[in-house]
Design an enzyme around this catalytic site. Structure first.
Site, PDB file in Angstrom:
ATOM      1  N   GLY A   1       5.894   2.627  -6.466  1.00  0.00           N
ATOM      2  CA  GLY A   1       6.311   2.676  -5.083  1.00  0.00           C
ATOM      3  C   GLY A   1       5.283   3.397  -4.226  1.00  0.00           C
ATOM      4  O   GLY A   1       4.382   4.065  -4.731  1.00  0.00           O
TER       5      GLY A   1
ATOM      6  N   CYS B   1      -0.118   8.000   1.521  1.00  0.00           N
ATOM      7  CA  CYS B   1       1.338   7.888   1.589  1.00  0.00           C
ATOM      8  C   CYS B   1       1.802   7.510   2.996  1.00  0.00           C
ATOM      9  O   CYS B   1       2.904   7.851   3.422  1.00  0.00           O
ATOM     10  CB  CYS B   1       2.008   9.177   1.128  1.00  0.00           C
TER      11      CYS B   1
END
Length: 245
Positions: free
Chosen positions: A90, A188
């Site tokens: 993820g 991120c």
């Protein structure tokens, strides 16, 4: 022999003890430690191989500790078109390199009666407790900020993938990381200056081997690991093919 006394088949006891010892040994997780920085792709292929072995009960849960050589990777949410290595975890873009302690978790969730969120929380707790030992205050975050944070800066990134019942990928703790390497990406999906490290917070470098040993202790406690097998610098090709590291 007196009447009423029974003989004991000691050979049976011996075989049973050996069998019991083998079962106990096989149920001990493996901790694999690489002592020099590793290229990313061979370790990625290694993880995929271990996940298949774990799903088929050929190996036990495995924890891999290492640093990588410089590399940029991107998870399933990334939509860019550059040459960053795409992986199954993820999250978005991140950087791995020397001075960053990476741990990959090959965990059978079904056997441990856990789900993905349980695993992430255990990883976070392990990191928070490790940082606490070094007098660095930190806290876990979930959802779009998943990881471990110090004040308003991210010190540890977490991203996992699941195949079958087993996980791979894991966490990256910035120990002495060259934070300027984040400048070419949006780590991120944040601005590069969001990242921090143990070195930046404390104003001094850390012995990454010592940090790794402290993190291992935290992981053992969090995952209730009483015994383990430790292997160093294993052969990425031979490991898991019936060959001892």
């Amino acid at each position: 022999m007196k009447a009423g006394h029974k003989t004991i088949d000691k050979s049976y006891m011996h075989v049973s003890l050996i069998f019991y010892s083998i079962i106990i040994f096989m149920n001990m997780p493996d901790f694999i430690i690489f002592e020099t920085p590793m290229e990313y792709k061979p370790v990625l292929y290694f993880q995929r191989k271990l996940v298949d072995l774990r799903n088929n009960d050929k190996i036990d849960d495995t924890f891999i500790f290492l640093e990588h050589n410089d590399v940029y990777t991107a998870g399933v949410h990334y939509r860019g078109n550059d040459d960053i290595i795409r992986v199954e975890r993820g999250g978005y873009e991140t950087y791995h390199g020397p001075g960053q302690l990476v741990v990959y978790f090959i965990i059978n969730l079904r056997e441990r009666k856990m789900n993905a969120l349980d695993l992430i929380k255990k990883i976070q707790n392990s990191v928070v407790n490790t940082l606490k030992y070094y007098n660095i205050e930190s806290y876990p975050m979930l959802n779009e900020k998943t990881g471990v944070w110090h004040e308003d800066r991210k010190i540890c990134s977490i991203g996992i993938a699941i195949r079958g019942f087993s996980t791979f990928h894991g966490m990256a703790l910035n120990v002495n990381t060259d934070l300027s390497k984040f400048n070419r990406i949006m780590p991120c999906n944040f601005s590069p200056d969001i990242m921090t490290s143990m070195e930046r917070i404390s104003g001094r470098p850390f012995n990454i081997n010592s940090v790794r040993e402290r993190l291992i202790q935290s992981i053992e406690k969090e995952f209730d690991i009483k015994e383990k097998n430790i292997y160093k610098n294993v052969d990425l090709v031979g490991y898991g093919n019936g060959l001892l590291p």
